[in-house]
Design a protein around this motif. Sequence first.
Motif, short mmCIF file in Angstrom:
data_model
loop_
_atom_site.label_atom_id
_atom_site.label_comp_id
_atom_site.label_asym_id
_atom_site.label_seq_id
_atom_site.Cartn_x
_atom_site.Cartn_y
_atom_site.Cartn_z
N ALA A 7 2.19 -3.27 -6.38
CA ALA A 7 3.35 -3.25 -7.16
C ALA A 7 3.70 -1.69 -7.05
CB ALA A 7 3.19 -3.73 -8.44
N ASP A 8 4.73 -1.31 -6.37
CA ASP A 8 5.38 0.08 -6.22
C ASP A 8 6.78 0.14 -5.67
OD1 ASP A 8 5.78 2.81 -4.99
OD2 ASP A 8 3.79 3.17 -5.53
N ASP A 9 7.78 0.84 -6.29
CA ASP A 9 8.93 0.72 -6.01
C ASP A 9 9.56 1.51 -4.89
OD1 ASP A 9 8.42 3.18 -7.42
OD2 ASP A 9 10.41 3.82 -7.21
N GLU A 10 8.48 1.96 -4.09
CA GLU A 10 8.70 2.73 -2.97
C GLU A 10 7.97 1.86 -1.87
OE1 GLU A 10 7.27 6.66 -2.49
OE2 GLU A 10 7.98 7.08 -4.41
N THR A 11 8.91 1.25 -0.99
CA THR A 11 8.79 0.24 0.20
C THR A 11 7.65 1.10 1.27
OG1 THR A 11 10.92 -0.64 0.16
CG2 THR A 11 9.64 -0.84 2.22
N LEU A 12 7.59 2.17 1.75
CA LEU A 12 6.91 2.96 2.41
C LEU A 12 5.40 3.04 1.89
CD1 LEU A 12 9.04 5.66 4.30
CD2 LEU A 12 8.09 3.38 5.26
N MET A 13 5.60 3.23 0.57
CA MET A 13 4.15 3.29 0.02
C MET A 13 3.57 2.03 0.02
SD MET A 13 1.78 5.02 -1.66
CE MET A 13 2.83 6.71 -1.87
N ARG A 14 4.11 0.89 -0.31
CA ARG A 14 3.53 -0.57 -0.24
C ARG A 14 3.20 -0.79 1.24
NH1 ARG A 14 8.43 -1.99 -3.07
NH2 ARG A 14 8.84 -3.38 -1.04
N ALA A 15 3.91 -0.30 2.20
CA ALA A 15 3.51 -0.73 3.56
C ALA A 15 2.23 0.05 3.98
CB ALA A 15 4.60 -0.48 4.46
N GLY A 16 1.97 1.36 3.40
CA GLY A 16 0.89 2.10 3.81
C GLY A 16 -0.36 1.50 3.07
N ILE A 17 -0.19 1.21 1.86
CA ILE A 17 -1.41 0.52 1.28
C ILE A 17 -1.83 -0.57 2.06
CG2 ILE A 17 -2.16 -0.26 -1.12
CD1 ILE A 17 -0.21 1.72 -2.33
N ARG A 18 -0.89 -1.61 2.15
CA ARG A 18 -1.28 -2.88 2.78
C ARG A 18 -2.14 -2.51 4.22
NH1 ARG A 18 0.74 -8.13 3.92
NH2 ARG A 18 2.21 -8.41 2.06
N LEU A 19 -1.44 -1.74 5.05
CA LEU A 19 -2.15 -1.39 6.08
C LEU A 19 -3.56 -0.91 5.99
CD1 LEU A 19 -1.38 -0.88 9.34
CD2 LEU A 19 -0.75 1.49 8.93
N ILE A 20 -3.71 -0.05 4.96
CA ILE A 20 -5.09 0.60 4.73
C ILE A 20 -5.95 -0.75 4.15
CG2 ILE A 20 -6.48 1.77 3.09
CD1 ILE A 20 -4.07 3.69 3.21
N LEU A 21 -5.51 -1.42 3.36
CA LEU A 21 -6.44 -2.38 2.57
C LEU A 21 -6.64 -3.55 3.74
CD1 LEU A 21 -5.03 -2.82 -0.80
CD2 LEU A 21 -6.80 -1.85 -0.09
N GLU A 22 -5.70 -3.87 4.52
CA GLU A 22 -6.10 -5.09 5.59
C GLU A 22 -6.82 -4.73 6.77
OE1 GLU A 22 -2.34 -7.19 6.06
OE2 GLU A 22 -2.59 -8.42 4.34
N ASN A 23 -7.17 -3.44 6.77
CA ASN A 23 -8.24 -3.12 7.87
C ASN A 23 -9.36 -3.63 7.35
OD1 ASN A 23 -6.79 -1.66 9.90
ND2 ASN A 23 -6.58 0.21 8.42
N ASP A 24 -9.81 -4.01 6.18
CA ASP A 24 -10.95 -4.91 5.73
C ASP A 24 -10.64 -6.22 6.01
OD1 ASP A 24 -12.90 -6.06 4.03
OD2 ASP A 24 -13.28 -3.93 3.27
N PRO A 25 -11.58 -6.78 6.80
CA PRO A 25 -11.48 -8.29 7.00
C PRO A 25 -11.68 -9.19 5.82
CG PRO A 25 -13.59 -7.37 7.77
CD PRO A 25 -12.83 -6.30 7.12
N GLU A 26 -12.25 -8.69 4.72
CA GLU A 26 -12.35 -9.34 3.41
C GLU A 26 -11.36 -9.36 2.33
OE1 GLU A 26 -16.36 -8.97 2.02
OE2 GLU A 26 -17.25 -9.58 3.77
N ILE A 27 -10.12 -8.62 2.69
CA ILE A 27 -9.08 -8.14 1.76
C ILE A 27 -7.80 -8.61 2.34
CG2 ILE A 27 -7.88 -6.43 0.46
CD1 ILE A 27 -10.36 -4.62 0.61
#
Length: 213
Positions: A7-27
């Motif tokens: 949850a973040d009002d900045e689209t780019l911030m959400r996209a960056g966090i998603r990219l980081i987290l989904e590098n982990d196959p268990e997240i």
Amino acid sequence: MIRVLIADDETLMRAGIRLILENDPEITVVAEASDGKQAVEFTRAHSVDVALLDIRMPGGDGLKAAEQIAGHTNVVMLTTFGEDSYVAHALRVGATGFLLKDTPPQELINAVRKAANGEPILAPQITKRLIEKHLTAPHDGSAARRKIDALTDTERNVLKLVGEGLSNTEIGEQLYMATGTVKAHISRILPKLECANRVQAAIVAHDAGLTRS
């Protein structure tokens, strides 16, 4: 699989966090929200294990959202604001942890993994300040001591190590218990202490004097 909401009002911030987290196959990121109201709705709709909430968002901030979802979802506040008042408020409403947005990628992944297990997560620079402030502030430990009277000897030993910041695995090694047994003890300790999470339980341990023995 650890199911995460961002949850973040900045689209780019959400996209960056998603990219980081989904590098982990268990997240897996199951939902994104742009404000606190959406965060509450999406958390309830998507069976979220860990909610990463920004502090300040239009349409309801992260702290208000945390108050509504912390009882059944592990909440980590993710923000650029490191002031003690935000940290204290986040922990009081039941947040599992508090991270700054400049947290390195691998530390963010590790934090989500720990949060999914209910382990407290605080950025090191925040932890030091918070502990120093809490331990040096005058407080009456009588209420905390009354609470721990309800614990068994084993539960007190577990709580002491929670107060010292040990993980479930480390507590198990110290007390010769399986990690699952430690989790079971903590699940019984929290309601006895009227605590929503391990961070609040750790504060009770400090106030009761368990960690100074």
